[in-house]
Design a protein around this motif. Sequence first.
Motif, PDB file in Angstrom:
ATOM      1  N   ASP A   1       0.802   4.780   5.991  1.00 13.30           N
ATOM      2  CA  ASP A   1       1.066   4.625   4.624  1.00 13.30           C
ATOM      3  C   ASP A   1       1.730   5.889   4.031  1.00 13.30           C
ATOM      4  OD1 ASP A   1      -0.032   2.377   4.901  1.00 13.30           O
ATOM      5  OD2 ASP A   1      -1.904   2.877   3.885  1.00 13.30           O
TER       6      ASP A   1
ATOM      7  N   ASP B   1       0.836  -1.413   0.063  1.00 10.39           N
ATOM      8  CA  ASP B   1       0.107  -0.177  -0.097  1.00 10.39           C
ATOM      9  C   ASP B   1       0.840   1.362   0.002  1.00 10.39           C
ATOM     10  OD1 ASP B   1      -2.616  -1.218   0.143  1.00 10.39           O
ATOM     11  OD2 ASP B   1      -2.262  -1.836   2.095  1.00 10.39           O
ATOM     12  N   ASN B   2       2.203   1.136   0.114  1.00 14.07           N
ATOM     13  CA  ASN B   2       2.776   2.352   0.030  1.00 14.07           C
ATOM     14  C   ASN B   2       3.061   2.970  -1.209  1.00 14.07           C
ATOM     15  OD1 ASN B   2       3.527   2.702   2.906  1.00 14.07           O
ATOM     16  ND2 ASN B   2       5.264   1.152   2.939  1.00 14.07           N
TER      17      ASN B   2
END
Length: 515
Positions: A461, A286-287
């Motif tokens: 994130d 998700d980064n």
Amino acid sequence: MMTVDPTFIAFWLLGLFNNASYVILLACAKSISDGGTALVFLALVVPGLSVKLSAPYWFDKVGYNKRLMISTACMATSFMIVGLVSGGYARAAATGDNKVGWELFGVAFGSLQGSLGEASLLALAGKFDSFSSGRNETQNNNNSNKTANITAYSSGTGLAGVFGFAWKVVLNDWLKFSFSTTVLLANVLAVSYWWVFWVNLREDLQEELLTNNGIEEEYVLQEGNNEGEEVEASNEDLEVPRNSKTALLGPFHNCMDNEKGIKRSASGDEGVELYQRVDQKEQSDDNCMDDAIDNTIRSGDELDGEDSAVQHIDDRNNPSSSQSYIQTLSIMERLRLTLSLWPYTIPLFTVYAAEYALQAGTWSAIGFPVEEKDARDKFYEYGNWMYQVGVFVSRSSGTLFTAPMFILWLMPILQCINLVFFYLVATTHFWYNYTLLFPCFYVGLLGGAVYVNGYTRINMDLPLEIREFALSSASVADTLGIVFADFTSLFLQSCLYRANGIDGAVVQCPVGKGR
């Protein structure tokens, strides 16, 4: 012997006090205006919505001390106006429609307080989580410290629902205090709210606390040549290039990672600067959101120059760097950055819209038997109690579990299914007894889980320099969801009243034929 971080306790108490004022006024809605509770609900939401919509454009110019001082003053003003007017102490405003108008004016101050406090405290909690997680994360190899303070605040807000309704029930219903006295006594919450913040989290203490916790994340500036250079990092995340000459990529594009590392290339006429954040743990896929957000806010404007990019990196280990970076953004860049938070704000908006429409629209039309108003009121009260307990449980779970993005998006869908489920219950009565309180608890679990996981994911994130901004800006989503639900629930309730042969709906059902 286990020790509890006083900062964790402070955020928990601030969450409790910040939202308790909202719930107390909500619980007293019928005492304020028995025939116009919808007006009370709107007064509790609309003023606060204006704060959250405008927050991205002025929060960086007003420090936490001033914001929390204003929030405290609004809480005290709200309780004083409502309490004094309802008790007849303000003679000029204590009769007829004038009385209700002044009480709604007092409620509006409560709305301002709740939204200003929430947007500020979420950002502050994220700031502490960001800067305190490094050392503990290295030693313990877990995420709990990176979500501890946001979870503490969320847990406090979860208990505020139970606490606020209990305040009204115990003082007004059981101890028989007057409505005016019940509200005026709530000023002790305003005093406690300010005291907890001032003693534990005021600005002159923040730098000391953050320094003591240690800042473990390192930021490395690597320079390339004019022709472009490929940089490889093993088990490390590479930040998006900030150089004004770097080509802009589309959101969520060119994020390539594998087990051995991440590679990116960029080129420019005068050189390439790649900013590499070295984390102590493996980040999830998700980064890639970092890329999307950075590219979004920069898609329409170029940076002022190379020096600003270099200074940006020099400041990133400074606790105040977040505000410094945001201050360099134009109004349109801030708007684009806010809109780019849609992977988090859409789930927040959806879950709030569904659960508030569910509560106000469907639960108000369920009772055993449904024809009796007292029976409907009883189920509505018990259902809300179970809902609040579910919210508290799930909002307290942030240090135990962090939902992946797929689950974060799945939970609002499940909440919409709950809305359909309770609508069918209210129309067909296929399941019609007090065991429905268990699904009510489940509704609270989903709502609270999206809240805590939405904000903890933002803090985990997104790049450090935009986290505070993102946390305060994203908080507008739940308020928009509530406003949307306030209007749609009127029509849901009307249709359900008509289906069950109940009179008293405020609006007419827009579908089908009336009886």
